[in-house]
Design a protein around this motif. Sequence first.
Motif, mmCIF file in Angstrom:
data_model
loop_
_atom_site.group_PDB
_atom_site.id
_atom_site.type_symbol
_atom_site.label_atom_id
_atom_site.label_comp_id
_atom_site.label_asym_id
_atom_site.label_seq_id
_atom_site.Cartn_x
_atom_site.Cartn_y
_atom_site.Cartn_z
ATOM 1 N N SER A 41 -84.863 -27.147 97.423
ATOM 2 C CA SER A 41 -85.444 -25.978 96.891
ATOM 3 C C SER A 41 -85.094 -24.972 98.056
ATOM 4 C CB SER A 41 -86.816 -26.079 96.548
ATOM 5 O OG SER A 41 -87.265 -26.740 95.533
ATOM 6 N N LEU A 42 -85.326 -25.325 99.234
ATOM 7 C CA LEU A 42 -85.155 -24.479 100.480
ATOM 8 C C LEU A 42 -83.677 -24.119 100.638
ATOM 9 C CD1 LEU A 42 -87.925 -25.930 102.883
ATOM 10 C CD2 LEU A 42 -87.983 -23.832 101.596
ATOM 11 N N LEU A 43 -82.819 -25.205 100.545
ATOM 12 C CA LEU A 43 -81.594 -24.750 100.574
ATOM 13 C C LEU A 43 -81.064 -23.802 99.338
ATOM 14 C CD1 LEU A 43 -80.207 -28.389 101.585
ATOM 15 C CD2 LEU A 43 -80.301 -26.539 102.934
ATOM 16 N N ALA A 44 -81.444 -24.197 97.919
ATOM 17 C CA ALA A 44 -81.150 -23.501 96.919
ATOM 18 C C ALA A 44 -81.583 -22.184 97.272
ATOM 19 C CB ALA A 44 -81.819 -24.138 95.754
ATOM 20 N N LEU B 158 -84.067 -16.097 89.162
ATOM 21 C CA LEU B 158 -84.289 -17.457 89.641
ATOM 22 C C LEU B 158 -83.137 -18.181 89.371
ATOM 23 C CD1 LEU B 158 -87.926 -18.201 89.017
ATOM 24 C CD2 LEU B 158 -86.885 -17.540 90.909
ATOM 25 N N GLU B 159 -82.469 -17.848 88.213
ATOM 26 C CA GLU B 159 -81.352 -18.677 87.392
ATOM 27 C C GLU B 159 -80.284 -19.094 88.412
ATOM 28 O OE1 GLU B 159 -77.766 -20.020 85.323
ATOM 29 O OE2 GLU B 159 -77.893 -18.170 86.467
ATOM 30 N N PRO B 160 -79.678 -18.431 89.485
ATOM 31 C CA PRO B 160 -78.571 -19.026 90.487
ATOM 32 C C PRO B 160 -79.487 -19.916 91.264
ATOM 33 C CG PRO B 160 -78.965 -16.740 90.564
ATOM 34 C CD PRO B 160 -79.688 -16.903 89.593
ATOM 35 N N TYR C 58 -80.132 -25.790 92.910
ATOM 36 C CA TYR C 58 -81.184 -26.692 93.014
ATOM 37 C C TYR C 58 -80.611 -28.000 92.542
ATOM 38 C CZ TYR C 58 -85.270 -29.495 92.702
ATOM 39 O OH TYR C 58 -86.247 -30.736 92.534
ATOM 40 N N ARG C 59 -80.030 -27.830 91.095
ATOM 41 C CA ARG C 59 -79.967 -29.151 90.344
ATOM 42 C C ARG C 59 -78.570 -29.710 90.888
ATOM 43 N NH1 ARG C 59 -81.417 -25.743 85.660
ATOM 44 N NH2 ARG C 59 -79.205 -24.952 85.679
#
Length: 321
Positions: free
Chosen positions: A62-65, A276-278, A283-284
């Motif tokens: 999450s933090l990287l995303a 949030l989408e990008p 994240y995925r």
Amino acid sequence: MRILSGIQPSGSMHIGNYLGAVRQWVNSQNPDAYYCIVDLHALTLQIEPARLREQTVDYLASLLAAGLDPEVCTLFIQSQVPYHAQMNWLLECVATYGELSRMTQFKEKASRQEGYRVGLLTYPVLMAGDILLYSAQQVPVGDDQRQHLELTREIAERFNNRYGEVFTVPVGVQPKASARVMDLQEPTRKMSKSLASPLGLIYLNDTPQEIDKKIKKAVTDTDNEVRFDWESKPGLSNLLEMYSSFSGESPEVVAGRYDRYGDLKRDLAELVIASLEPMQRRYRELRADEGALRALAARGAEKASAVAGSVYERAAAAMGL
Ligand code: AMP
Ligand code: TRP
């Protein structure tokens, strides 16, 4: 600028965490910035071991995303740098029982359970150690951490006076907007992982349908006048401030465009989903390669240890160890 901040891998990351803290981390990252996932702090409340292990990796992704770049800053897991637990003991012998028992967050969390853990009381000492080990000048956090930051400053000054100048006295930094994102169902209470109400929190990985539903069901007042006013319209003001944080406009300007709550809610849902989408896509991708995430955390811990170790040694020596 030397920066340190941390986030607990308990529950899932929500937009309060993002707007109050993580977005600031991303904007202020530099080669002297250290960000940690504070898994030791997560042990202060009940959490399944397997869940803690899993969520720690989720938080790395999450933090990287969200935009942290391990080529720029250092990202690590608190328990992988043993100096945090060691510094905690030194500082427990500097902090007083009285000041810890006066902490608002402790009193709140302790009042909600019987037989709370000693760690819940000493939690701010562990946090002070996190910060002081890195000689951090700035600590980007949400509004709820102000009191812990003040205590950290107090502990650092007391230590320096008693044992000689070892610690840098840090300052806390809050974002201009959304330093305190409120629960959508109870807008006089902050959005919080430890008091998760099913419709009150928007998680970074919520689906568009979930986000839409939560915003549409957000509690507002009934007079239907769109005005930014925390005193008399906390629910609506929370939505306006959220809108403003994602769009960059002032909440008053946003309010001026709407006559009806429903229209504001519809546009806010669209804005949050699109923002949030990008991150959700990244994240995925990142979460699919757990080995890479763990390797990155190991490199981070090595870099962090070099810094923390030298401060720890100086503090220990100053105390006579
Ligand atoms: P925690 O999830 O308690 O580890 O918090 C991580 C970071 O997010 C800290 O800097 C908090 O101050 C911040 N934070 C947590 N909840 C909120 C909220 N509702 N609004 C703004 N910031 C928050
Ligand atoms: N106590 C913080 C919170 O719950 C998390 C935290 C632990 C932290 N150590 C830290 C934040 C050091 C900033 C710096 O939000």
